[in-house]
Design a protein around this motif. Structure first.
Motif, PDB file in Angstrom:
ATOM      1  N   VAL A 185       0.830  -1.125   0.023  1.00 17.33           N
ATOM      2  CA  VAL A 185      -0.036  -0.204  -0.115  1.00 17.33           C
ATOM      3  C   VAL A 185       0.792   1.363  -0.111  1.00 17.33           C
ATOM      4  O   VAL A 185       0.542   2.385  -0.563  1.00 17.33           O
ATOM      5  CB  VAL A 185      -0.771  -0.098   1.380  1.00 17.33           C
ATOM      6  CG1 VAL A 185      -1.837   1.262   1.156  1.00 17.33           C
ATOM      7  CG2 VAL A 185      -1.632  -1.082   1.260  1.00 17.33           C
ATOM      8  N   GLU A 186       2.051   1.111   0.636  1.00 13.62           N
ATOM      9  CA  GLU A 186       3.015   2.320   0.613  1.00 13.62           C
ATOM     10  C   GLU A 186       3.634   2.652  -0.775  1.00 13.62           C
ATOM     11  O   GLU A 186       4.086   1.542  -1.301  1.00 13.62           O
ATOM     12  CB  GLU A 186       3.814   2.187   1.644  1.00 13.62           C
ATOM     13  CG  GLU A 186       3.277   2.178   3.199  1.00 13.62           C
ATOM     14  CD  GLU A 186       4.190   1.936   4.474  1.00 13.62           C
ATOM     15  OE1 GLU A 186       5.336   2.538   4.144  1.00 13.62           O
ATOM     16  OE2 GLU A 186       3.855   1.092   5.216  1.00 13.62           O
ATOM     17  N   GLY A 187       3.837   3.712  -0.856  1.00 15.97           N
ATOM     18  CA  GLY A 187       4.640   4.129  -2.100  1.00 15.97           C
ATOM     19  C   GLY A 187       6.090   4.712  -1.692  1.00 15.97           C
ATOM     20  O   GLY A 187       6.444   5.373  -0.728  1.00 15.97           O
ATOM     21  N   VAL A 188       7.094   4.630  -2.499  1.00 19.87           N
ATOM     22  CA  VAL A 188       8.471   4.968  -2.321  1.00 19.87           C
ATOM     23  C   VAL A 188       8.789   5.785  -3.421  1.00 19.87           C
ATOM     24  O   VAL A 188       8.881   5.309  -4.537  1.00 19.87           O
ATOM     25  CB  VAL A 188       9.305   4.009  -2.027  1.00 19.87           C
ATOM     26  CG1 VAL A 188      10.778   4.399  -1.817  1.00 19.87           C
ATOM     27  CG2 VAL A 188       8.996   2.936  -0.817  1.00 19.87           C
ATOM     28  N   LYS A 189       9.051   7.042  -3.088  1.00 15.69           N
ATOM     29  CA  LYS A 189       9.654   8.242  -4.124  1.00 15.69           C
ATOM     30  C   LYS A 189      11.123   8.280  -3.910  1.00 15.69           C
ATOM     31  O   LYS A 189      11.770   8.547  -2.935  1.00 15.69           O
ATOM     32  CB  LYS A 189       8.830   9.363  -3.995  1.00 15.69           C
ATOM     33  CG  LYS A 189       9.010  10.429  -5.173  1.00 15.69           C
ATOM     34  CD  LYS A 189       8.266  11.651  -4.920  1.00 15.69           C
ATOM     35  CE  LYS A 189       8.037  12.311  -6.100  1.00 15.69           C
ATOM     36  NZ  LYS A 189       7.380  13.678  -5.856  1.00 15.69           N
ATOM     37  N   THR A 190      11.935   8.018  -5.052  1.00 15.11           N
ATOM     38  CA  THR A 190      13.303   8.000  -5.019  1.00 15.11           C
ATOM     39  C   THR A 190      13.927   9.164  -6.123  1.00 15.11           C
ATOM     40  O   THR A 190      13.106   9.179  -7.044  1.00 15.11           O
ATOM     41  CB  THR A 190      14.119   6.724  -4.996  1.00 15.11           C
ATOM     42  OG1 THR A 190      13.683   6.267  -6.181  1.00 15.11           O
ATOM     43  CG2 THR A 190      13.805   5.970  -3.815  1.00 15.11           C
ATOM     44  N   GLU A 191      15.179   9.523  -5.964  1.00 13.54           N
ATOM     45  CA  GLU A 191      15.617  10.653  -7.011  1.00 13.54           C
ATOM     46  C   GLU A 191      16.032   9.639  -7.999  1.00 13.54           C
ATOM     47  O   GLU A 191      16.669   8.573  -7.814  1.00 13.54           O
ATOM     48  CB  GLU A 191      16.565  11.504  -6.534  1.00 13.54           C
ATOM     49  CG  GLU A 191      15.907  12.481  -5.659  1.00 13.54           C
ATOM     50  CD  GLU A 191      14.848  13.457  -6.153  1.00 13.54           C
ATOM     51  OE1 GLU A 191      15.376  13.902  -7.330  1.00 13.54           O
ATOM     52  OE2 GLU A 191      13.925  13.815  -5.729  1.00 13.54           O
ATOM     53  N   ALA A 192      15.886   9.950  -9.545  1.00 15.28           N
ATOM     54  CA  ALA A 192      16.727   9.037 -10.402  1.00 15.28           C
ATOM     55  C   ALA A 192      17.283  10.259 -11.339  1.00 15.28           C
ATOM     56  O   ALA A 192      16.746  10.633 -12.236  1.00 15.28           O
ATOM     57  CB  ALA A 192      15.695   8.379 -11.058  1.00 15.28           C
ATOM     58  N   GLU A 193      18.482  10.822 -11.104  1.00  7.60           N
ATOM     59  CA  GLU A 193      18.895  11.958 -11.799  1.00  7.60           C
ATOM     60  C   GLU A 193      19.414  11.302 -13.326  1.00  7.60           C
ATOM     61  O   GLU A 193      19.138  12.106 -14.317  1.00  7.60           O
ATOM     62  CB  GLU A 193      20.273  12.234 -11.202  1.00  7.60           C
ATOM     63  CG  GLU A 193      20.176  13.318 -10.078  1.00  7.60           C
ATOM     64  CD  GLU A 193      19.367  14.470 -10.475  1.00  7.60           C
ATOM     65  OE1 GLU A 193      19.666  15.114 -11.597  1.00  7.60           O
ATOM     66  OE2 GLU A 193      18.331  15.095  -9.840  1.00  7.60           O
ATOM     67  N   SER A 194      19.621  10.176 -13.272  1.00  6.86           N
ATOM     68  CA  SER A 194      20.210   9.823 -14.815  1.00  6.86           C
ATOM     69  C   SER A 194      18.654   9.797 -15.656  1.00  6.86           C
ATOM     70  O   SER A 194      19.048   9.751 -16.968  1.00  6.86           O
ATOM     71  CB  SER A 194      20.491   8.200 -14.561  1.00  6.86           C
ATOM     72  OG  SER A 194      19.699   7.187 -14.098  1.00  6.86           O
ATOM     73  N   LEU A 195      17.736   9.880 -15.015  1.00  3.44           N
ATOM     74  CA  LEU A 195      16.298   9.883 -15.915  1.00  3.44           C
ATOM     75  C   LEU A 195      15.830  11.424 -16.253  1.00  3.44           C
ATOM     76  O   LEU A 195      15.091  11.668 -16.804  1.00  3.44           O
ATOM     77  CB  LEU A 195      15.186   9.215 -15.208  1.00  3.44           C
ATOM     78  CG  LEU A 195      15.364   7.600 -15.139  1.00  3.44           C
ATOM     79  CD1 LEU A 195      14.052   7.184 -14.381  1.00  3.44           C
ATOM     80  CD2 LEU A 195      15.458   7.021 -16.506  1.00  3.44           C
ATOM     81  N   ARG A 196      16.450  12.403 -15.209  1.00  4.76           N
ATOM     82  CA  ARG A 196      16.064  13.943 -15.282  1.00  4.76           C
ATOM     83  C   ARG A 196      16.191  14.253 -16.882  1.00  4.76           C
ATOM     84  O   ARG A 196      17.244  14.240 -17.328  1.00  4.76           O
ATOM     85  CB  ARG A 196      16.662  14.653 -14.613  1.00  4.76           C
ATOM     86  CG  ARG A 196      16.184  16.031 -14.193  1.00  4.76           C
ATOM     87  CD  ARG A 196      17.002  16.887 -13.166  1.00  4.76           C
ATOM     88  NE  ARG A 196      16.797  16.482 -12.029  1.00  4.76           N
ATOM     89  CZ  ARG A 196      15.705  16.729 -11.404  1.00  4.76           C
ATOM     90  NH1 ARG A 196      14.878  17.427 -11.853  1.00  4.76           N
ATOM     91  NH2 ARG A 196      15.825  16.060 -10.031  1.00  4.76           N
ATOM     92  N   ILE A 197      15.150  14.693 -17.364  1.00  6.45           N
ATOM     93  CA  ILE A 197      15.292  15.377 -18.807  1.00  6.45           C
ATOM     94  C   ILE A 197      14.904  16.978 -18.593  1.00  6.45           C
ATOM     95  O   ILE A 197      15.333  17.726 -19.005  1.00  6.45           O
ATOM     96  CB  ILE A 197      14.341  14.688 -19.830  1.00  6.45           C
ATOM     97  CG1 ILE A 197      14.938  13.397 -20.034  1.00  6.45           C
ATOM     98  CG2 ILE A 197      14.261  15.724 -21.221  1.00  6.45           C
ATOM     99  CD1 ILE A 197      14.033  12.468 -20.932  1.00  6.45           C
ATOM    100  N   VAL A 198      14.003  17.172 -17.563  1.00  7.69           N
ATOM    101  CA  VAL A 198      13.475  18.734 -17.337  1.00  7.69           C
ATOM    102  C   VAL A 198      13.549  18.888 -16.230  1.00  7.69           C
ATOM    103  O   VAL A 198      13.538  17.907 -14.962  1.00  7.69           O
ATOM    104  CB  VAL A 198      12.134  19.018 -18.017  1.00  7.69           C
ATOM    105  CG1 VAL A 198      12.086  18.789 -19.453  1.00  7.69           C
ATOM    106  CG2 VAL A 198      11.109  17.903 -17.224  1.00  7.69           C
ATOM    107  N   ASP A 199      13.628  20.111 -15.654  1.00 10.05           N
ATOM    108  CA  ASP A 199      13.568  20.560 -14.274  1.00 10.05           C
ATOM    109  C   ASP A 199      12.094  21.066 -13.931  1.00 10.05           C
ATOM    110  O   ASP A 199      11.300  21.182 -14.818  1.00 10.05           O
ATOM    111  CB  ASP A 199      14.490  21.836 -14.070  1.00 10.05           C
ATOM    112  CG  ASP A 199      15.759  21.522 -14.098  1.00 10.05           C
ATOM    113  OD1 ASP A 199      16.331  20.558 -13.771  1.00 10.05           O
ATOM    114  OD2 ASP A 199      16.653  22.397 -14.676  1.00 10.05           O
ATOM    115  N   GLU A 200      11.779  20.956 -12.660  1.00  3.71           N
ATOM    116  CA  GLU A 200      10.392  21.233 -12.524  1.00  3.71           C
ATOM    117  C   GLU A 200       9.863  22.538 -12.560  1.00  3.71           C
ATOM    118  O   GLU A 200      10.574  23.390 -12.582  1.00  3.71           O
ATOM    119  CB  GLU A 200      10.109  20.790 -10.897  1.00  3.71           C
ATOM    120  CG  GLU A 200      10.095  19.441 -10.669  1.00  3.71           C
ATOM    121  CD  GLU A 200       9.675  19.096  -9.116  1.00  3.71           C
ATOM    122  OE1 GLU A 200       8.696  19.414  -8.863  1.00  3.71           O
ATOM    123  OE2 GLU A 200      10.471  18.321  -8.709  1.00  3.71           O
TER     124      GLU A 200
END
Length: 93
Positions: free
Chosen positions: A78-93
């Motif tokens: 049920v729980e979600g985990v959010k992690t950074e994945a800089e290698s996937l970053r294409i745009v900034d927020e």
């Protein structure tokens, strides 16, 4: 438009997809509608994964996809985990 294939452990941004994703975000920042962005890219001959046309729903998917902002979300039970994945970053927020 190709999706990142995380199931195959491909956790790097695709060099052929990145310019298209950036264009979509730039058009949206300029206030263009989803349909207008799809039309502009179709008129420019931007390729899709299957060789067809882009639709507003495809553009929406790209804009909402957290991977393009360098975030990975995984759900365990049920729980979600959010992690950074800089290698996937294409745009900034």
């Amino acid at each position: 438009m190709e999706r990142h294939r995380l199931g195959n452990h491909n956790r790097n941004a695709r060099p052929d997809t990145a310019p298209i994703v950036r264009r979509i975000f730039q058009h949206r920042e300029q206030g263009e509608s989803l349909r207008a962005i799809a039309g502009t890219l179709n008129a420019a001959g931007v390729p899709t994964k299957r060789g067809g046309d882009l639709y507003a729903s495809t553009v929406s998917y790209v804009l909402k996809n957290p991977k393009y902002k360098g975030e990975l979300a995984q759900t365990f039970d049920v729980e979600g985990v959010k992690t950074e994945a800089e290698s996937l970053r294409i745009v900034d927020e």
